[in-house]
Design an enzyme around this catalytic site. Structure first.
Site, PDB file in Angstrom:
ATOM      1  CD  GLU A  50      -3.160   0.642   0.374  1.00 65.55           C
ATOM      2  OE1 GLU A  50      -2.664   1.758   0.103  1.00 65.55           O
ATOM      3  OE2 GLU A  50      -4.320   0.349   0.086  1.00 65.55           O
ATOM      4  NE  ARG A 104      -5.548  -2.449   8.743  1.00 60.82           N
ATOM      5  CZ  ARG A 104      -5.514  -1.927   7.523  1.00 60.82           C
ATOM      6  NH1 ARG A 104      -5.162  -0.662   7.354  1.00 60.82           N
ATOM      7  NH2 ARG A 104      -5.837  -2.647   6.458  1.00 60.82           N
ATOM      8  CG  ASN A 113      -6.464   1.968   4.941  1.00 60.42           C
ATOM      9  OD1 ASN A 113      -5.555   1.130   4.903  1.00 60.42           O
ATOM     10  ND2 ASN A 113      -7.374   2.063   3.988  1.00 60.42           N
ATOM     11  CG  ASN A 158      -8.521   2.997   0.840  1.00 56.97           C
ATOM     12  OD1 ASN A 158      -7.299   3.004   0.928  1.00 56.97           O
ATOM     13  ND2 ASN A 158      -9.242   1.899   0.929  1.00 56.97           N
ATOM     14  CG  ASP A 182      -7.328   0.499  -1.888  1.00 57.21           C
ATOM     15  OD1 ASP A 182      -6.948   1.395  -1.127  1.00 57.21           O
ATOM     16  OD2 ASP A 182      -7.117  -0.701  -1.641  1.00 57.21           O
TER      17      ASP A 182
HETATM   18  O1  GCO Z   1      -5.967  -1.386   0.849  1.00 52.93           O
HETATM   19  C1  GCO Z   1      -6.509  -0.741   1.754  1.00 52.93           C
HETATM   20  O2  GCO Z   1      -6.653   0.450   1.771  1.00 52.93           O
HETATM   21  C2  GCO Z   1      -6.983  -1.451   2.958  1.00 52.93           C
HETATM   22  O3  GCO Z   1      -5.921  -1.477   3.847  1.00 52.93           O
HETATM   23  C3  GCO Z   1      -7.516  -2.795   2.595  1.00 52.93           C
HETATM   24  O4  GCO Z   1      -7.873  -3.437   3.735  1.00 52.93           O
HETATM   25  C4  GCO Z   1      -8.620  -2.731   1.563  1.00 52.93           C
HETATM   26  O5  GCO Z   1      -9.020  -1.441   1.234  1.00 52.93           O
HETATM   27  C5  GCO Z   1      -9.826  -3.497   1.961  1.00 52.93           C
HETATM   28  O6  GCO Z   1      -9.460  -4.767   2.370  1.00 52.93           O
HETATM   29  C6  GCO Z   1     -10.843  -3.549   0.864  1.00 52.93           C
HETATM   30  O7  GCO Z   1     -11.907  -4.374   1.180  1.00 52.93           O
HETATM   31 ZN    ZN Z   2      -5.905   1.718   0.434  1.00 53.43          ZN
END
Ligand code: GCO
Ligand code: ZN
Length: 291
Positions: free
Chosen positions: A16, A99, A101, A147, A197
């Site tokens: 990520e 958590r 992200n 996201n 995402d």
């Molecule tokens: O990639 C990310 O931003 C999260 O950390 C993931 O957990 C995904 O978005 C999620 O699993 C989608 O369902």
């Molecule tokens: Zn993400």
């Protein structure tokens, strides 16, 4: 357009948050589940930070020797040479089932970072801003999976993704105050494969959005709210993207393994992919630190 795996990068469990440091010509990204920050420079990969926690996002600072790293519920400053935490800059009060992200630095040097429900069901997440002064503010609540975050080139709009909505939210943005103003019309991506995402923007003002589960990155005209191009990635779990390389003309794309069922399967899922877009990206902003 097609993307290819970079052959010598390790497979992340959940790769990520790619960010290109134009001062060092280096790419950083995280393995959220693996608890690592990886770096790629001159074709060499290095694990620049590792901890027994979620490592949810990485951002550049005004000093190339230091990175901001978000963990499960904290933002820390990491000394890249010592590979260790210098200090905790912020801690947020979140349910234990949440958590942090994705994150991004704005043009005024603030860090925007959000949280998610690890079960991906409850809208218990929030979006926060950390000012260079060290103050944290909550700017949105009711988010399920916080996201992608991006600003328009003129900083008049902020684009923001809460993944399960399958939309990109569009806000009027006040850069001086670091505030979201009224909401404009969303960009609906529900007819496209996967869920939106991480994202970035190119020098022409178009958005590039990784579609998790869709094995692709969409190029979107945010004014017309339409998809104008796409990058095919030969694995399904495309998580985020950023421009980098010579002249910022390549798109680096992070991916996840199809965990946990197929964690041990061989393949390229979890690697970083690259596509030669021949379209220029933008330079990542830096969080302002005094060191
Ligand atoms: O990639 C990310 O931003 C999260 O950390 C993931 O957990 C995904 O978005 C999620 O699993 C989608 O369902
Ligand atoms: Zn993400």
């Amino acid at each position: 357009m097609k993307a290819q795996a970079i052959y010598n990068v390790p497979r992340s469990i959940l790769g990520e948050g790619p960010v290109w440091d134009d001062r060092l010509n280096a790419l950083y990204w995280v393995d959220i589940i693996g608890g690592k920050v990886h770096g790629l420079k001159d074709n060499r990969v290095d694990t620049v930070f590792q901890i027994n926690d979620f490592v949810t996002c990485v951002a550049l600072t005004s000093n190339p020797n230091y990175l901001l790293v978000t963990l499960k519920d904290r933002v820390v400053l990491v000394d890249v040479n010592a590979r260790s935490i210098v200090k905790t800059l912020a801690k947020v009060d979140e349910p234990s089932t949440n958590r942090l992200n994705d994150c991004k630095v704005d043009a005024a040097g603030r860090l925007w970072f959000g949280s998610m429900d690890m079960n991906e069901r409850e809208p218990s997440g929030s979006l926060y801003v950390l000012d260079p002064s060290g103050t944290v503010r909550k700017v949105l609540s009711g988010v399920t999976i916080s996201n992608g975050i991006v600003w328009s080139l003129d900083n008049k709009f902020m684009y923001y993704i809460d993944s399960p909505t399958r939309k990109i939210m569009v806000f009027r943005f006040d850069l001086d105050k670091g505030e979201l103003m009224n909401k404009a019309m969303d960009i609906d991506l529900s007819r496209h494969e996967g869920i939106p995402d991480g994202m970035t923007i190119d020098s022409e003002g178009y958005l590039w959005v990784a579609m998790y589960g869709g094995g692709r990155v969409l190029r979107i005209d945010p004014g017309k709210r339409v998809v104008i191009d796409e990058v095919d990635v030969p694995v399904s779990y495309t998580t985020s993207c950023t421009f980098g390389g010579d002249g910022l003309m390549s798109l680096y794309i992070t991916t996840a393994r199809n965990y946990p069922r197929e964690v041990e399967r061989e393949g390229d899922d979890g690697k970083v992919f690259i596509a030669n877009t021949e379209i220029r990206g933008y330079t990542a902003n830096k969080y302002l630190v005094n060191l």
